[in-house]
Motif scaffolding. Sequence first.
Motif, PDB file in Angstrom:
ATOM      1  N   VAL A  63      13.456  16.203  -5.697  1.00  0.00           N
ATOM      2  CA  VAL A  63      13.243  17.168  -4.619  1.00  0.00           C
ATOM      3  C   VAL A  63      14.091  16.838  -3.397  1.00  0.00           C
ATOM      4  O   VAL A  63      14.470  17.716  -2.651  1.00  0.00           O
ATOM      5  CB  VAL A  63      11.742  17.240  -4.243  1.00  0.00           C
ATOM      6  N   SER A  64      14.422  15.577  -3.195  1.00  0.00           N
ATOM      7  CA  SER A  64      15.241  15.242  -2.041  1.00  0.00           C
ATOM      8  C   SER A  64      16.591  14.691  -2.506  1.00  0.00           C
ATOM      9  O   SER A  64      16.746  14.215  -3.624  1.00  0.00           O
ATOM     10  CB  SER A  64      14.533  14.241  -1.121  1.00  0.00           C
ATOM     11  N   PHE A  65      17.588  14.814  -1.612  1.00  0.00           N
ATOM     12  CA  PHE A  65      18.941  14.427  -1.956  1.00  0.00           C
ATOM     13  C   PHE A  65      19.715  14.048  -0.716  1.00  0.00           C
ATOM     14  O   PHE A  65      19.288  14.301   0.402  1.00  0.00           O
ATOM     15  CB  PHE A  65      19.655  15.574  -2.702  1.00  0.00           C
ATOM     16  N   SER A  66      20.868  13.422  -0.925  1.00  0.00           N
ATOM     17  CA  SER A  66      21.766  13.116   0.192  1.00  0.00           C
ATOM     18  C   SER A  66      23.146  13.669  -0.140  1.00  0.00           C
ATOM     19  O   SER A  66      23.481  13.892  -1.294  1.00  0.00           O
ATOM     20  CB  SER A  66      21.840  11.609   0.435  1.00  0.00           C
ATOM     21  N   ILE A  67      23.917  13.897   0.917  1.00  0.00           N
ATOM     22  CA  ILE A  67      25.272  14.434   0.754  1.00  0.00           C
ATOM     23  C   ILE A  67      26.268  13.449   1.318  1.00  0.00           C
ATOM     24  O   ILE A  67      26.048  12.825   2.291  1.00  0.00           O
ATOM     25  CB  ILE A  67      25.397  15.813   1.446  1.00  0.00           C
ATOM     26  N   PRO A 119      25.934  20.335  -7.034  1.00  0.00           N
ATOM     27  CA  PRO A 119      27.090  19.457  -7.237  1.00  0.00           C
ATOM     28  C   PRO A 119      27.482  18.695  -5.970  1.00  0.00           C
ATOM     29  O   PRO A 119      28.271  17.747  -6.042  1.00  0.00           O
ATOM     30  CB  PRO A 119      28.204  20.424  -7.653  1.00  0.00           C
ATOM     31  N   ASN A 120      26.952  19.079  -4.824  1.00  0.00           N
ATOM     32  CA  ASN A 120      27.272  18.408  -3.558  1.00  0.00           C
ATOM     33  C   ASN A 120      26.421  17.169  -3.319  1.00  0.00           C
ATOM     34  O   ASN A 120      26.754  16.357  -2.465  1.00  0.00           O
ATOM     35  CB  ASN A 120      27.069  19.377  -2.389  1.00  0.00           C
ATOM     36  N   ALA A 121      25.314  17.033  -4.042  1.00  0.00           N
ATOM     37  CA  ALA A 121      24.397  15.911  -3.832  1.00  0.00           C
ATOM     38  C   ALA A 121      25.027  14.628  -4.361  1.00  0.00           C
ATOM     39  O   ALA A 121      25.391  14.543  -5.528  1.00  0.00           O
ATOM     40  CB  ALA A 121      23.067  16.184  -4.520  1.00  0.00           C
ATOM     41  N   LYS A 122      25.174  13.654  -3.495  1.00  0.00           N
ATOM     42  CA  LYS A 122      25.737  12.360  -3.888  1.00  0.00           C
ATOM     43  C   LYS A 122      24.681  11.503  -4.583  1.00  0.00           C
ATOM     44  O   LYS A 122      24.974  10.712  -5.447  1.00  0.00           O
ATOM     45  CB  LYS A 122      26.279  11.628  -2.665  1.00  0.00           C
ATOM     46  N   SER A 123      23.430  11.665  -4.162  1.00  0.00           N
ATOM     47  CA  SER A 123      22.320  10.939  -4.786  1.00  0.00           C
ATOM     48  C   SER A 123      21.049  11.754  -4.582  1.00  0.00           C
ATOM     49  O   SER A 123      20.991  12.630  -3.728  1.00  0.00           O
ATOM     50  CB  SER A 123      22.162   9.541  -4.167  1.00  0.00           C
ATOM     51  N   GLY A 152      27.878  26.248  -4.396  1.00  0.00           N
ATOM     52  CA  GLY A 152      28.230  25.886  -5.759  1.00  0.00           C
ATOM     53  C   GLY A 152      27.053  25.484  -6.632  1.00  0.00           C
ATOM     54  O   GLY A 152      27.230  25.116  -7.783  1.00  0.00           O
ATOM     55  N   SER A 153      25.823  25.562  -6.112  1.00  0.00           N
ATOM     56  CA  SER A 153      24.641  25.134  -6.848  1.00  0.00           C
ATOM     57  C   SER A 153      24.087  26.232  -7.747  1.00  0.00           C
ATOM     58  O   SER A 153      24.418  27.407  -7.594  1.00  0.00           O
ATOM     59  CB  SER A 153      23.529  24.715  -5.874  1.00  0.00           C
ATOM     60  N   GLU A 154      23.221  25.815  -8.660  1.00  0.00           N
ATOM     61  CA  GLU A 154      22.488  26.747  -9.502  1.00  0.00           C
ATOM     62  C   GLU A 154      20.998  26.508  -9.308  1.00  0.00           C
ATOM     63  O   GLU A 154      20.532  25.370  -9.360  1.00  0.00           O
ATOM     64  CB  GLU A 154      22.829  26.543 -10.979  1.00  0.00           C
ATOM     65  N   ILE A 155      20.262  27.586  -9.086  1.00  0.00           N
ATOM     66  CA  ILE A 155      18.805  27.516  -9.032  1.00  0.00           C
ATOM     67  C   ILE A 155      18.317  27.752 -10.453  1.00  0.00           C
ATOM     68  O   ILE A 155      18.626  28.773 -11.067  1.00  0.00           O
ATOM     69  CB  ILE A 155      18.227  28.580  -8.084  1.00  0.00           C
ATOM     70  N   SER A 168      25.820  36.596  -1.908  1.00  0.00           N
ATOM     71  CA  SER A 168      26.814  35.529  -1.953  1.00  0.00           C
ATOM     72  C   SER A 168      26.972  35.056  -3.391  1.00  0.00           C
ATOM     73  O   SER A 168      26.010  35.006  -4.130  1.00  0.00           O
ATOM     74  CB  SER A 168      26.366  34.359  -1.085  1.00  0.00           C
ATOM     75  N   THR A 169      28.191  34.710  -3.774  1.00  0.00           N
ATOM     76  CA  THR A 169      28.424  34.183  -5.107  1.00  0.00           C
ATOM     77  C   THR A 169      28.555  32.661  -5.078  1.00  0.00           C
ATOM     78  O   THR A 169      28.851  32.058  -6.105  1.00  0.00           O
ATOM     79  CB  THR A 169      29.696  34.798  -5.717  1.00  0.00           C
ATOM     80  N   ASP A 170      28.334  32.020  -3.950  1.00  0.00           N
ATOM     81  CA  ASP A 170      28.434  30.570  -3.845  1.00  0.00           C
ATOM     82  C   ASP A 170      27.239  29.863  -4.471  1.00  0.00           C
ATOM     83  O   ASP A 170      27.255  28.659  -4.641  1.00  0.00           O
ATOM     84  CB  ASP A 170      28.536  30.136  -2.385  1.00  0.00           C
ATOM     85  N   LEU A 171      26.207  30.593  -4.800  1.00  0.00           N
ATOM     86  CA  LEU A 171      24.971  30.057  -5.345  1.00  0.00           C
ATOM     87  C   LEU A 171      24.542  30.988  -6.469  1.00  0.00           C
ATOM     88  O   LEU A 171      24.665  32.206  -6.342  1.00  0.00           O
ATOM     89  CB  LEU A 171      23.922  30.017  -4.231  1.00  0.00           C
ATOM     90  N   THR A 172      24.074  30.430  -7.584  1.00  0.00           N
ATOM     91  CA  THR A 172      23.674  31.276  -8.712  1.00  0.00           C
ATOM     92  C   THR A 172      22.230  31.023  -9.105  1.00  0.00           C
ATOM     93  O   THR A 172      21.654  29.972  -8.804  1.00  0.00           O
ATOM     94  CB  THR A 172      24.577  31.041  -9.945  1.00  0.00           C
TER      95      THR A 172
END
Length: 110
Positions: free
Chosen positions: A106-110, A96-100, A77-80, A3-7
């Motif tokens: 390590v943790s995030f919200s969307i 880029p999807n993480a709102k906070s 759309g993220s990068e590892i 997949s190219t959605d993640l790099t």
Amino acid sequence: MTSTDLTLSPAAARRLHDLGAAEGRPLMLRVAVEGGGCSGFQYQFDLVDEAQPDDLRIERDGAAALVDEMSLVLLKGSEIDYVDELAGAEFKVRNPNAKSSCGCGVSFSI
């Protein structure tokens, strides 16, 4: 499956090569998103020898990361990346999807 959605960043690819060389065998980074953490979701990182049949494979410079289809929805759309900072060295997801996110990253919200 790829997949190219993640790099995978060049730094993460180099670190995976270094870890594999130290172990004497190729290693892949499995990245998953699980419920939990202080912000709702958290990243899970594991080094593995082989992919599962339903894994999506992200490659760069001969290194590979694996992601399950459910996690990919939250990682689109993220990068590892791999960062080596004064506070420590670790794999990180630049999402880029993480709102906070929490202070530990390590943790995030969307």
